[in-house]
Design a protein around this motif. Structure first.
Motif, PDB file in Angstrom:
ATOM      1  N   SER A   1       0.849  -1.190   0.000  1.00  0.00           N
ATOM      2  CA  SER A   1       0.000   0.000   0.000  1.00  0.00           C
ATOM      3  C   SER A   1       0.884   1.238   0.000  1.00  0.00           C
ATOM      4  CB  SER A   1      -0.924   0.016   1.219  1.00  0.00           C
ATOM      5  OG  SER A   1      -0.161   0.062   2.429  1.00  0.00           O
TER       6      SER A   1
ATOM      7  N   THR B   1       0.702   5.407   1.286  1.00  0.00           N
ATOM      8  CA  THR B   1      -0.065   6.361   2.082  1.00  0.00           C
ATOM      9  C   THR B   1       0.740   7.620   2.353  1.00  0.00           C
ATOM     10  OG1 THR B   1      -1.313   6.655   4.143  1.00  0.00           O
ATOM     11  CG2 THR B   1       0.704   5.339   4.274  1.00  0.00           C
TER      12      THR B   1
ATOM     13  N   THR C   1      -6.139   7.973  -4.814  1.00  0.00           N
ATOM     14  CA  THR C   1      -7.261   7.145  -5.262  1.00  0.00           C
ATOM     15  C   THR C   1      -6.768   6.000  -6.128  1.00  0.00           C
ATOM     16  OG1 THR C   1      -8.795   9.018  -5.202  1.00  0.00           O
ATOM     17  CG2 THR C   1      -9.415   7.151  -6.575  1.00  0.00           C
TER      18      THR C   1
ATOM     19  N   ARG D   1      -5.490   2.963  -4.408  1.00  0.00           N
ATOM     20  CA  ARG D   1      -6.471   2.079  -3.773  1.00  0.00           C
ATOM     21  C   ARG D   1      -6.902   0.954  -4.709  1.00  0.00           C
ATOM     22  NH1 ARG D   1     -11.013   5.382  -3.333  1.00  0.00           N
ATOM     23  NH2 ARG D   1     -12.078   3.547  -2.517  1.00  0.00           N
TER      24      ARG D   1
ATOM     25  N   ARG E   1      -6.919  -2.362  -6.917  1.00  0.00           N
ATOM     26  CA  ARG E   1      -6.322  -3.685  -6.808  1.00  0.00           C
ATOM     27  C   ARG E   1      -6.683  -4.493  -8.054  1.00  0.00           C
ATOM     28  NH1 ARG E   1      -4.059  -1.045  -3.806  1.00  0.00           N
ATOM     29  NH2 ARG E   1      -3.515  -1.383  -1.611  1.00  0.00           N
TER      30      ARG E   1
END
Length: 456
Positions: A30, A32, A149, A152, A154
């Motif tokens: 991920s 962030t 965005t 996010r 996958r």
């Protein structure tokens, strides 16, 4: 995250990887910019904000097990992996562009002056009847929000529905470079961001930068009822699909019937047939959104039955004509943002409510030199409606209040200089069984008004 190894990310953002050689080929789980969300396998991007510098949180994210950090500084004394870059924001944009290209899924890019978010929600609701859809969350639609965005997404996601918001020339070009949309949707050309874009022709030029990276054999979906958008006849050999109330549009609606605050029904016509639908959020603008959703649904192979089901499944968002029923009031939380067009649309819906109708309105931002005149025009419109009370807040809204009283001396009108004054007096101004519209630009923090009303 597919293809996002540390070495590849360093390459695409022109950075320098510094860390353990054995980790260079590891993919991150991920990405962030929030240090609180850092975890094992994640990449933390240290962003310098106006008040907070993310670089100060780098030691803590390493303690949480983050795999890597994007940093604009060399990290002396740190044992963790990091990629040294000139600009963390520019690095994130380059990485997002790479990631989206690796996933190879269709992208629907949505822009416009008004209704981007509600149109995005409608299109996502329609496409979700057939596909696994990821859509922009909240207001993550700018040069930082769009990459976040994208991150996010996958591999199970089949379509991305991305909202793209701007305030100046060149921004849409940079957003489109990341998204490279297969389908471009423009809702309208209004009076937003005139401070930077000058006039509606400037808004048109800025918004249509979305076409700069439109993919070959892509699609363009435009509001044919908009006098600026209807002038677009062809882009890169692609003819637009026009939607709108008028029957000259390829996708159009008739038999519209207001159902109060429960929504609006209509019959939607397409080249593949017609169907009736009950849109569960009120307002003529929601018919426009349903037409946009229909046009996009047809592009991606949905049946009319699937499109109808998607439209009727739409759920309102907090801050966007979200109805909150308390023991005393019906609150219409529409305080996410405001401009003259959306303010008038919401006021028009308020008069369909039952009982005493109260509008609590705040200043609208980024309207340029005509901001006073535009506030007054909203006031004059409000004064023409069947509304019992209008409470105006902020220095610009004094013009709005004057606009009301210039056309309607019977409406109860009051003005407060700031939010604090209103919140102090608010319990005395509202009555049991009121329907209360709360609307202002985001910087007015009118969510505090909604909270106060909810707790009365």
């Amino acid at each position: 995250m597919k293809g996002l190894t540390l070495s590849r990310m360093a390459e695409v953002c022109n950075g320098r990887y510094i860390g353990r050689a054995e980790d260079a080929l590891r993919e991150v789980d991920s990405i962030t910019t929030d240090s609180r969300k850092a975890e094992p396998g994640s990449l933390f991007a240290a962003i310098k904000g106006e008040r907070v510098d993310g670089h100060t949180f780098i030691p803590s994210v390493f303690e949480k097990g983050a795999l890597c950090v994007l940093s604009e500084h060399e990290l002396e004394g740190q044992n963790g992996n990091y990629i040294l870059v000139d600009s963390t924001l520019e690095a994130l944009k380059a990485i997002a562009q790479e990631y989206l290209e690796q996933l190879k899924i269709p992208v629907v890019g949505i822009t416009g002056s008004v209704g981007k978010t509600s149109t995005k929600e409608m299109i996502a609701a329609v496409l979700s009847r057939k596909y696994h859809v990821l859509k922009t969350a909240g207001n993550f639609n700018n040069e930082l929000g769009l990459p976040l965005t994208v991150f996010r997404l996958r591999e199970e996601d089949e379509i991305a529905v991305l909202e793209m918001g701007i305030s100046d020339f060149g921004e849409m070009h940079r957003l489109a470079k990341i998204a490279k949309p297969d389908t471009c949707v423009i809702t309208n050309i209004g009076q937003c961001h005139l401070e930077f874009l000058g006039d509606r022709d400037g808004v048109l030029r800025a918004k249509t930068e979305i076409f700069d990276f439109l993919r070959p054999n892509g699609h363009i979906v435009l509001n044919g009822d908009d006098d600026k958008l209807e002038t677009i006849k062809e882009v890169k050999g692609i003819e637009p699909v026009f939607f709108g109330i008028g029957s000259e549009n390829e996708v159009y609606a008739d038999r519209m019937e207001k159902k109060g605050l429960e929504g609006i029904s209509c019959r939607i016509h397409t080249k593949k047939g017609s169907f009736s639908a009950l849109i569960p959020i009120p307002g003529i603008h929601m018919v426009q959104n349903a037409l946009a959703g229909t046009a996009v649904g047809l592009i991606y192979g949905l049946t009319l039955q699937e499109i109808k089901a998607g439209i009727e499944s739409l759920q309102p968002l907090g801050g966007r004509f979200h109805k909150i029923k308390t023991e005393q009031f019906l609150i219409i939380d529409d305080c996410y943002n405001a401009n003259p067009v959306s303010m008038k649309a919401s006021l028009g819906l308020l008069q369909d409510a039952l009982g005493r109708k109260v509008a609590i309105l705040g200043d609208m931002g980024e309207l340029g030199a005509d901001e006073g005149k535009l506030h007054r025009s909203v006031g004059e419109f409000a004064g023409s409606l069947d509304i019992d009370c209008c409470i105006c807040v902020g220095p610009l809204c004094e013009q709005l209040a004057d606009g009301i009283t210039s056309v309607n001396q019977k409406m109860e009108v009051m003005h407060f200089e700031n939010l604090e004054e209103l919140l102090h007096q608010l319990p005395k101004l509202v009555k049991t069984d009121d329907t209360i519209l709360v609307k202002a630009s985001h910087f007015m923090h009118f969510e505090k008004v909604v909270e106060k009303l909810t707790n009365l």
